[in-house]
Design a protein around this motif. Structure first.
Motif, mmCIF file in Angstrom:
data_model
loop_
_atom_site.group_PDB
_atom_site.id
_atom_site.type_symbol
_atom_site.label_atom_id
_atom_site.label_comp_id
_atom_site.label_asym_id
_atom_site.label_seq_id
_atom_site.Cartn_x
_atom_site.Cartn_y
_atom_site.Cartn_z
ATOM 1 N N ARG A 43 0.831 -1.269 -0.025
ATOM 2 C CA ARG A 43 -0.039 -0.177 -0.031
ATOM 3 C C ARG A 43 0.916 1.328 0.023
ATOM 4 N N LYS A 44 0.141 2.433 -0.276
ATOM 5 C CA LYS A 44 1.083 3.671 -0.337
ATOM 6 C C LYS A 44 1.656 4.042 1.252
ATOM 7 N N GLY A 45 2.897 4.104 1.089
ATOM 8 C CA GLY A 45 3.673 4.328 2.358
ATOM 9 C C GLY A 45 3.603 3.247 3.297
ATOM 10 N N GLU A 46 3.441 2.057 2.796
ATOM 11 C CA GLU A 46 3.491 0.688 3.579
ATOM 12 C C GLU A 46 5.025 0.215 3.472
ATOM 13 N N THR A 47 5.421 -0.295 4.703
ATOM 14 C CA THR A 47 6.848 -1.002 4.558
ATOM 15 C C THR A 47 6.640 -2.363 4.212
ATOM 16 N N VAL A 48 7.940 -2.871 3.887
ATOM 17 C CA VAL A 48 7.990 -4.303 3.598
ATOM 18 C C VAL A 48 7.621 -5.223 4.586
ATOM 19 N N VAL A 49 8.028 -4.656 6.017
ATOM 20 C CA VAL A 49 7.979 -5.520 7.167
ATOM 21 C C VAL A 49 6.321 -5.521 7.575
ATOM 22 N N ASN A 50 5.848 -4.376 7.425
ATOM 23 C CA ASN A 50 4.237 -4.475 7.462
ATOM 24 C C ASN A 50 3.480 -5.490 6.443
ATOM 25 N N ALA A 51 3.952 -5.385 5.269
ATOM 26 C CA ALA A 51 3.404 -6.269 4.310
ATOM 27 C C ALA A 51 3.527 -7.712 4.513
ATOM 28 N N ARG A 75 3.882 -8.879 7.660
ATOM 29 C CA ARG A 75 3.036 -9.062 8.655
ATOM 30 C C ARG A 75 1.712 -9.404 8.341
ATOM 31 N N ARG A 76 1.294 -8.524 7.556
ATOM 32 C CA ARG A 76 -0.149 -8.929 6.928
ATOM 33 C C ARG A 76 -0.269 -10.236 6.199
ATOM 34 N N LEU A 77 0.790 -10.695 5.595
ATOM 35 C CA LEU A 77 0.906 -11.826 4.920
ATOM 36 C C LEU A 77 0.776 -12.980 5.859
ATOM 37 N N LYS A 78 1.613 -13.023 6.781
ATOM 38 C CA LYS A 78 1.744 -13.955 8.034
ATOM 39 C C LYS A 78 0.227 -14.014 8.690
ATOM 40 N N ARG A 79 -0.418 -12.767 9.000
ATOM 41 C CA ARG A 79 -1.536 -12.807 9.481
ATOM 42 C C ARG A 79 -2.648 -13.646 8.748
ATOM 43 N N TRP A 80 -2.671 -13.294 7.378
ATOM 44 C CA TRP A 80 -3.828 -13.778 6.301
ATOM 45 C C TRP A 80 -3.531 -15.407 6.622
ATOM 46 N N LEU A 81 -2.207 -15.771 6.425
ATOM 47 C CA LEU A 81 -1.956 -17.319 6.320
ATOM 48 C C LEU A 81 -2.474 -17.983 7.683
ATOM 49 N N ASP A 82 -2.189 -17.373 8.754
ATOM 50 C CA ASP A 82 -2.625 -17.801 9.987
ATOM 51 C C ASP A 82 -3.967 -17.994 10.085
ATOM 52 N N VAL A 83 -4.793 -16.950 9.297
ATOM 53 C CA VAL A 83 -6.187 -17.011 9.724
ATOM 54 C C VAL A 83 -6.747 -18.108 8.824
#
Length: 97
Positions: free
Chosen positions: A8-16, A18-26
């Motif tokens: 996303r605009k202004g999002e760091t790779v680390v946050n992305a 984190r989003r991926l890991k959360r999605w995989l966990d869900v």
């Protein structure tokens, strides 16, 4: 299954990540991969399922009936008296009653 995580605009790779890991966990992907590391025969699955059910039943019975000591006697804790801020418990032997 392909997965896309768009920055996303202004999002760091680390946050992305984190989003991926959360999605995989869900989506329970990690547990699914862990469960498919090697083939488990249907008879072994059934044996493990039965063993888990027996263990869970024992735990449930212990919680309902009180603590069962290794000596075969049922021991229940009863509230006795307050001394300061602590509540002392007395063990009552209910074996054979």
């Amino acid at each position: 299954m392909s997965v896309r995580i768009i920055l996303r605009k202004g999002e760091t790779v680390v946050n992305a990540l984190r989003r991926l890991k959360r999605w995989l966990d869900v989506e329970n992907v990690f547990a699914d991969v862990r469960g498919r590391r090697y083939y488990v025969k249907p008879s072994e699955k059934n044996r493990k399922k039965k063993k888990d059910a027996i263990f869970n039943n024992k735990v449930r019975m212990r919680r309902e009936d009180g603590y069962e000591s290794p000596y075969g006697k049922n021991i229940k804790k009863k509230k006795v008296a307050r001394s300061g801020n602590t509540l002392r418990m007395r063990r009552e032997n209910t074996y054979g009653t």
